[in-house]
Design an enzyme around this catalytic site. Structure first.
Site, PDB file in Angstrom:
ATOM      1  N   GLY A 189       0.770  -1.239  -0.162  1.00  0.00           N
ATOM      2  CA  GLY A 189       0.142  -0.210   0.057  1.00  0.00           C
ATOM      3  C   GLY A 189       0.747   1.294   0.062  1.00  0.00           C
ATOM      4  CG  MET A 208      -0.073  -8.622  -6.926  1.00  0.00           C
ATOM      5  SD  MET A 208       0.774  -7.683  -8.350  1.00  0.00           S
ATOM      6  CE  MET A 208       2.315  -7.340  -7.474  1.00  0.00           C
ATOM      7  CG  ASN A 268       1.993   3.202  -5.727  1.00  0.00           C
ATOM      8  OD1 ASN A 268       2.476   4.008  -6.402  1.00  0.00           O
ATOM      9  ND2 ASN A 268       2.681   1.890  -5.944  1.00  0.00           N
ATOM     10  CG  HIS A 297       3.885  -3.144 -14.861  1.00  0.00           C
ATOM     11  ND1 HIS A 297       3.543  -4.274 -14.382  1.00  0.00           N
ATOM     12  CD2 HIS A 297       5.039  -3.456 -15.878  1.00  0.00           C
ATOM     13  CE1 HIS A 297       4.275  -5.276 -14.828  1.00  0.00           C
ATOM     14  NE2 HIS A 297       5.249  -4.914 -15.442  1.00  0.00           N
ATOM     15  CG  ASN A 325      -1.948  -1.724 -13.199  1.00  0.00           C
ATOM     16  OD1 ASN A 325      -1.795  -1.749 -11.885  1.00  0.00           O
ATOM     17  ND2 ASN A 325      -1.201  -2.272 -13.922  1.00  0.00           N
TER      18      ASN A 325
HETATM   19  C1  GAR Z   1       4.179  -1.374  -6.800  1.00  0.00           C
HETATM   20  O1  GAR Z   1       5.718  -1.538  -7.408  1.00  0.00           O
HETATM   21  C2  GAR Z   1       3.493  -1.638  -8.287  1.00  0.00           C
HETATM   22  O2  GAR Z   1       4.017  -1.158  -9.322  1.00  0.00           O
HETATM   23  C3  GAR Z   1       3.398  -3.132  -8.474  1.00  0.00           C
HETATM   24  O3  GAR Z   1       3.144  -3.612  -7.110  1.00  0.00           O
HETATM   25  C4  GAR Z   1       3.953  -2.872  -6.229  1.00  0.00           C
HETATM   26  C5  GAR Z   1       2.785  -2.403  -5.126  1.00  0.00           C
HETATM   27  O4  GAR Z   1       3.518  -1.728  -4.052  1.00  0.00           O
HETATM   28  N1  GAR Z   1       2.434  -3.786  -9.285  1.00  0.00           N
HETATM   29  C6  GAR Z   1       2.510  -4.729 -10.086  1.00  0.00           C
HETATM   30  O5  GAR Z   1       3.515  -5.298 -10.127  1.00  0.00           O
HETATM   31  C7  GAR Z   1       1.447  -4.716 -10.960  1.00  0.00           C
HETATM   32  N2  GAR Z   1       1.658  -5.648 -12.109  1.00  0.00           N
HETATM   33  P1  GAR Z   1       2.617  -0.832  -3.001  1.00  0.00           P
HETATM   34  O6  GAR Z   1       1.672  -2.023  -2.461  1.00  0.00           O
HETATM   35  O7  GAR Z   1       3.757  -0.641  -2.004  1.00  0.00           O
HETATM   36  O8  GAR Z   1       2.104   0.236  -3.882  1.00  0.00           O
END
Ligand code: GAR
Length: 208
Positions: free
Chosen positions: A20, A98, A22, A117, A115
Site C-alpha cells: 500500500g 495482483m 502507492n 506497473h 494501473n
Molecule cells: C508496486 O511496485 C507496483 O508497481 C506493483 O506492485 C507494487 C505495489 O506496491 N504492481 C505490479 O507489479 C502490478 N503488475 P505498493 O503496494 O507498496 O503500492
C-alpha cells in the site's frame, strides 16, 4: 479523439493486494490538495494486506473480499462493482493489485480503470518486472501508469518515468528506486484525469 472524463473531483476506489505505499502516496496528494479527489474505498483480495491497515489509519472505508467465496471470477468482480458503485466510485485505481482484471469490472468502468506497473511497458509485463529488467540487462527501466484493458499490462499508456539500472542493482534495489518514481507519477496522472485533460485515440493517450 475522445476525452476520458470531464473535469471534476474524482471519487476513487483503490484495489490492492499488499503493502500500500502507492495508496499512501495518493492519500498524501489528496491531503495536500494537489489531487482533487476523494478516496471512497479500499478493497483487497488479501486479508493480511497492509494496505487495509493504512486505509484504517486514514479513516478510509476498507474491505477484504475473498475471491474464493465466489463461484467464478465474474461473480467476484460483480461483487466488486457493487461495492464500488455503492460508494459512487468513478475511477478504479489498481495499486499492487495482483490479479488480471476481467470483463465484468472493465465493462462497468470502461477506460476508468488505471494501473501502475514497475517497468517501462511494453517491456517486462507480468510478475517480477524489476527482476526481469535486471536479468535482461537493460540500462534503463522505470514505471508506467496506464489504462487497463483485457490484456495483462497492455492498456494505453498515460505516463512513464525512467530509472537507470546500475551495474550492482538487484531486484530489490531497483524496485526501491522505481517506487520513488511511482509515488511521483501515479497521483499526477489521476490529477490529469480530474482536470479532464486526458484524451484517447486508438491506443494513444493525449494530454491536452
Ligand atoms: C508496486 O511496485 C507496483 O508497481 C506493483 O506492485 C507494487 C505495489 O506496491 N504492481 C505490479 O507489479 C502490478 N503488475 P505498493 O503496494 O507498496 O503500492
Amino acid at each position: 479523439m475522445r476525452r476520458i472524463m470531464e473535469a471534476g473531483r474524482l471519487c476513487l476506489g483503490l484495489l490492492a493486494s499488499g503493502r500500500g505505499s502507492n495508496f499512501d502516496a495518493i492519500m498524501t496528494a489528496i491531503i495536500r490538495r494537489e489531487l482533487n479527489a476523494t478516496m471512497a474505498v479500499v478493497i483487497s483480495d488479501n486479508r493480511d494486506a497492509a494496505v487495509l491497515q493504512k486505509a484504517k489509519v486514514h479513516n478510509v472505508k476498507n474491505r477484504f473480499v475473498n475471491p474464493r467465496d465466489f463461484n467464478s471470477k465474474s461473480e467476484y468482480e460483480q461483487h466488486l462493482v457493487e461495492l464500488l458503485q455503492a460508494e459512487s466510485v468513478d475511477v478504479v485505481v489498481l495499486a499492487g493489485y495482483m490479479r488480471i482484471v476481467g470483463s465484468v469490472l472493465l465493462d462497468a468502468y470502461q477506460d476508468r480503470v488505471v494501473n501502475i506497473h514497475p517497468s517501462l511497458l511494453p517491456s517486462f509485463m507480468g510478475l517480477h518486472a524489476q527482476r526481469q529488467a535486471v536479468e535482461y540487462g537493460v540500462k534503463y527501466s522505470g514505471c508506467t501508469v496506464h489504462l487497463v484493458d483485457e490484456g495483462m499490462d497492455t492498456g494505453p499508456i498515460i505516463m512513464q518515468a525512467v530509472v537507470s539500472v546500475a551495474q550492482d542493482d538487484d531486484e530489490d534495489s531497483l524496485a526501491t528506486r522505481i517506487l520513488v518514481e511511482e509515488h511521483k507519477i501515479y497521483w499526477r496522472c489521476l490529477q490529469l484525469l480530474a482536470e479532464g485533460r486526458i484524451y484517447l485515440e486508438g491506443r494513444r493517450i493525449f494530454i491536452c
